[in-house]
Design a protein around this motif. Structure first.
Motif: not given
Length: 147
Positions: A106-113
């Motif tokens: 599982r990889r979690v990537i923050s996306l820009p607003e």
């Protein structure tokens, strides 16, 4: 047991020794993604353009039907499972090295607003997952006519 901490003046060698001690303390059998010394699986590249955020995940050996891509609350989540055809250790055989990760990931990537969670496309080919998240129209530059 971890040895006692001694500071002999060379901070970097002490940090290296401490890291080795921690690695020995938390040593796993190599079957867990957390046991991987080179990072996490799958490796990802993340970039953006004026129109979108691009995520490339390198997942060789993963069946496309085992992949899940979701976007929720500004986070892109890539999850799945990779199985292996490697031999299993039993009473008739021994495994001497097993460096390829197998199991759930599982990889979690923050996306820009300015990423638009309603406009996500994903494709998988030759072990490479390509995810495109469009940017919101309201965040793109626009020409204003002065009257």
């Amino acid at each position: 047991m971890i040895g006692s901490f001694r500071f002999g003046g060379d901070l970097f060698s002490e940090l290296n020794r401490l890291q080795q001690s921690l690695d020995q303390l938390f040593q796993t059998d190599g079957m867990s993604i957390r046991g991987s010394a080179r990072g996490t699986f799958p490796a990802v590249n993340v970039g953006s353009s004026a129109d979108s955020v691009e995520v490339i995940a390198f997942a060789p050996g993963v069946d496309a039907s085992k992949l899940q891509v979701t976007v929720d609350k500004g986070l892109l989540v890539i999850a799945g499972e990779r199985t292996s055809e490697a031999p299993k250790a039993d009473e008739k055989s021994n495994v001497h090295a097993q460096e390829r990760f197998q199991g759930s990931f599982r990889r979690v990537i923050s996306l820009p607003e300015d990423a638009d969670p309603a406009k996500v496309d994903a494709s998988f080919r030759d072990g490479v997952l390509h995810v495109t998240v469009a940017k919101r129209e309201s965040s793109k530059p626009r020409q204003i006519t002065v009257s």
